[in-house]
Write an enzyme that holds these catalytic residues in place. Structure first.
Site, PDB file in Angstrom:
ATOM      1  N   GLU A 104     -23.193   6.841  82.230  1.00 33.46           N
ATOM      2  CA  GLU A 104     -21.979   6.914  83.061  1.00 33.46           C
ATOM      3  C   GLU A 104     -21.778   5.593  83.775  1.00 33.46           C
ATOM      4  OE1 GLU A 104     -21.666  10.026  85.988  1.00 33.46           O
ATOM      5  OE2 GLU A 104     -22.509  11.497  84.609  1.00 33.46           O
TER       6      GLU A 104
ATOM      7  N   ARG B  27     -20.244  12.236  75.361  1.00 31.13           N
ATOM      8  CA  ARG B  27     -21.257  12.923  76.163  1.00 31.13           C
ATOM      9  C   ARG B  27     -20.602  14.064  76.924  1.00 31.13           C
ATOM     10  NH1 ARG B  27     -23.492  11.527  81.789  1.00 31.13           N
ATOM     11  NH2 ARG B  27     -25.138  13.079  81.913  1.00 31.13           N
TER      12      ARG B  27
ATOM     13  N   TYR C  90     -23.010   3.149  89.556  1.00 30.99           N
ATOM     14  CA  TYR C  90     -21.666   3.020  90.133  1.00 30.99           C
ATOM     15  C   TYR C  90     -21.551   1.890  91.149  1.00 30.99           C
ATOM     16  CZ  TYR C  90     -20.372   7.283  87.777  1.00 30.99           C
ATOM     17  OH  TYR C  90     -20.102   8.200  86.796  1.00 30.99           O
TER      18      TYR C  90
ATOM     19  N   ASN D  36     -27.027   6.089  84.973  1.00 30.64           N
ATOM     20  CA  ASN D  36     -25.689   6.145  85.563  1.00 30.64           C
ATOM     21  C   ASN D  36     -25.651   5.160  86.723  1.00 30.64           C
ATOM     22  OD1 ASN D  36     -25.294   8.239  83.814  1.00 30.64           O
ATOM     23  ND2 ASN D  36     -25.054   9.822  85.382  1.00 30.64           N
TER      24      ASN D  36
ATOM     25  N   HIS E  16     -25.803  19.838  83.889  1.00 33.11           N
ATOM     26  CA  HIS E  16     -24.995  18.988  84.767  1.00 33.11           C
ATOM     27  C   HIS E  16     -24.522  19.856  85.934  1.00 33.11           C
ATOM     28  CE1 HIS E  16     -22.518  15.054  84.767  1.00 33.11           C
ATOM     29  NE2 HIS E  16     -22.271  15.642  85.922  1.00 33.11           N
TER      30      HIS E  16
ATOM     31  N   GLU F 160     -28.697  13.442  86.537  1.00 33.14           N
ATOM     32  CA  GLU F 160     -28.816  13.065  87.943  1.00 33.14           C
ATOM     33  C   GLU F 160     -29.550  14.111  88.777  1.00 33.14           C
ATOM     34  OE1 GLU F 160     -24.928  12.066  89.426  1.00 33.14           O
ATOM     35  OE2 GLU F 160     -24.642  10.454  87.988  1.00 33.14           O
TER      36      GLU F 160
HETATM   37  O1  IFM Z   1     -18.329  12.914  88.703  1.00 38.17           O
HETATM   38  C1  IFM Z   1     -19.633  12.467  88.847  1.00 38.17           C
HETATM   39  C2  IFM Z   1     -20.523  12.998  87.754  1.00 38.17           C
HETATM   40  O2  IFM Z   1     -20.492  14.380  87.672  1.00 38.17           O
HETATM   41  C3  IFM Z   1     -21.942  12.573  87.983  1.00 38.17           C
HETATM   42  N1  IFM Z   1     -22.040  11.161  88.191  1.00 38.17           N
HETATM   43  C4  IFM Z   1     -21.132  10.554  89.127  1.00 38.17           C
HETATM   44  C5  IFM Z   1     -19.706  10.966  88.825  1.00 38.17           C
HETATM   45  C6  IFM Z   1     -18.750  10.308  89.838  1.00 38.17           C
HETATM   46  O3  IFM Z   1     -19.073  10.667  91.130  1.00 38.17           O
END
Ligand code: IFM
Length: 482
Positions: free
Chosen positions: A380, A86, A306, A304, A130, A175
């Site tokens: 992600e 990606r 985290y 995505n 992005h 995002e």
């Molecule tokens: O680095 C970023 C990415 O550009 C978008 N998603 C989160 C990642 C980590 O913060």
């Protein structure tokens, strides 16, 4: 690497045949070469060159110099054995001013990348936006203006015609919450504005851009699989107090529902419309017919993930402290009267993000229950840690291996629960420019020596290669999955 085989001694959980393994990057974070081949300036060039905006004054001018080292990076992907990669296309390489005819040398770069991937049997997964908006469009109001969505549609047409059916999956936006709320609301990302009304308008115009791009992609590339990538979270109230429950609902409304509901239900959530009612221009920019465009059928959703968040109402910060939490300012939600809580002793990454893989499973189950049964790709997931090259010349990032193992296992839990997850992309292939944190946060499974640009595969790269080969993951038993 000697450590790799030892990772696979515990019982493993096989993934469905054909599960897609990948890694992800983004143009401004890795390419460098910001002046090459007539690329125009983007809002991130401007922002990163603004004193005080980015840690240490770091910029993306050189980054990983991927623009000149593409072959080396393609070889790293080939040896890793991923099924997909990606990447994002930099709009100002294709249209240096954000308008007008295509800049052929910019398109040629991505043509070489796509061909290099295909010759290695790696499926290109292309993100169209992005965050590197051409600066001339920002000078005219950027995402606060409806016209930017129209310009995006023109740009998408140029990219789709140039790369067409050689690209499997197309992601309109990465995002959009970050572009709108961090960029125009919290001022932490480009263009660095702190205006809630503009953030809300940007939220809508980004979604409109997504909606306008869909028919253009489908017309230019009938085989295209089209989706959008959202950064979604799991918000837990710090207590059962009704104020804290309401605070968690507001945070969820802003981060998750302002995007999921228009895309999958064709409407903005009423509680959020009420919340932003007084802000200008806010959601008053929505016009008749916009939501039908935004809610057009997709082929997949990119997620995505985290970290999860525990939040309380601002007025309840003292109670939260007394209950043993550390109470942080919530820069993410400047207007929402929300405070983020940290539980002392919980494992965190060097972003200070709590490690809790169970949040990914519950998020995926909720998406399936409340929004869509479309295929989901985790576009992600990954972690920054304080890596270093040891005296033997190795980066033994056991903490990243543990993070990835726990989260891939959490994806498996979601599949077991019947969620249609079809692929997983590690963020990121390379250490890179982590936005306002500059180069101080390393997310890569490949170490990059800044500024020489030398690459060195970390332990996590070898672990991920073995995971891909076996199409399975060990049961996660370690810390941080609570
Ligand atoms: O680095 C970023 C990415 O550009 C978008 N998603 C989160 C990642 C980590 O913060």
């Amino acid at each position: 690497m000697s450590t790799s085989s030892s990772h696979h001694q515990s019982p493993t959980r096989p993934f469905p045949p054909g599960f897609l393994w990948g890694t992800a990057t983004a143009s401004y974070q890795i390419e460098g070469a910001t002046l090459a081949d007539d690329r125009g300036p983007s809002i991130w060039d401007n922002f990163s060159h603004t004193p005080g905006a980015v840690w240490n004054g770091d910029t993306g001018d050189v980054a990983c110099d991927h623009y000149h080292r593409m072959e080396e990076d393609l070889d790293l992907l080939g040896e890793l054995g991923v099924g997909a990669y990606r990447f994002s296309v930099a709009w100002p390489r294709v249209q240096p001013t954000g308008k007008g005819p295509a800049n052929q040398s910019g398109l040629d770069f991505y043509r070489r990348l796509v061909d290099g991937l295909r010759s290695r049997n790696i499926e290109p997964t292309l993100t169209l936006y992005h965050w590197d908006l051409p600066q001339p469009l920002e000078d005219e109001g950027g995402w606060c203006e409806r016209d930017t969505a129209e310009r995006f549609a023109d740009y998408v047409d140029l990219v789709a015609r140039a790369l067409g059916s050689d690209v499997e999956r197309w992601i309109t936006l990465n995002e959009p919450w970050c572009s709108s709320w961090l960029g125009y609301g919290a001022g932490r990302h480009a263009p660095g504005l702190k205006d809630i009304g503009k953030a809300a308008a940007a939220n809508h115009h980004l979604l409109l851009a997504h909606g306008l791009a869909i028919p253009i992609l489908r017309a230019a590339v009938p085989s295209a699989k089209v989706g959008i990538t959202l950064n979604l979270g799991d918000h837990r109230p710090g207590s059962e107090h009704e104020l804290d429950v309401a605070a968690a609902r507001r945070a969820d409304g802003n981060l998750n529902r302002l995007f999921l509901e228009p895309i999958f239900h064709g409407q903005y959530p009423q509680d959020m419309l009420d919340h932003y009612d007084q802000t200008q221009p806010g959601f008053s920019v929505v016009r008749e017919g916009d939501l039908e465009l935004i809610a057009q059928p997709l082929d997949f959703l990119g997620v995505n993930y985290y970290f999860p968040s525990t939040v309380v109402d601002t007025s309840r910060a003292t109670e939260a402290r007394l209950a043993g939490y550390v109470v942080a300012e919530s820069e993410q939600f400047p207007d929402l009267r929300v405070r983020s809580l940290e539980t002392p002793g919980r494992d965190r990454t060097s972003m200070n993000w709590e490690i809790a893989a169970s949040g990914l499973t519950s998020l995926l189950v909720r998406i399936r229950n409340d929004y869509t049964t479309l295929p989901i790709y985790i576009t992600e997931n990954g972690a920054a840690f304080d890596d270093y090259v040891d005296p033997n010349g190795r980066v033994l990032d056991h903490n990243r291996v543990a993070y990835l193992q726990e989260h891939i296992s959490a994806v498996h839990d979601a599949i077991d629960a019947g969620v249609n997850v079809q692929g997983y992309f590690v963020w990121s292939l390379l250490d890179n420019f982590e936005w306002s944190f500059g180069y101080s946060r390393r997310f890569g499974i490949v170490w990059v020596d800044f500024p020489t640009g030398d690459r060195l595969a970390k332990e996590s790269y070898h672990w991920y290669r073995d995971t891909i080969r076996s199409n399975s993951v060990e049961y996660a038993t370690s810390v941080g999955s609570g």
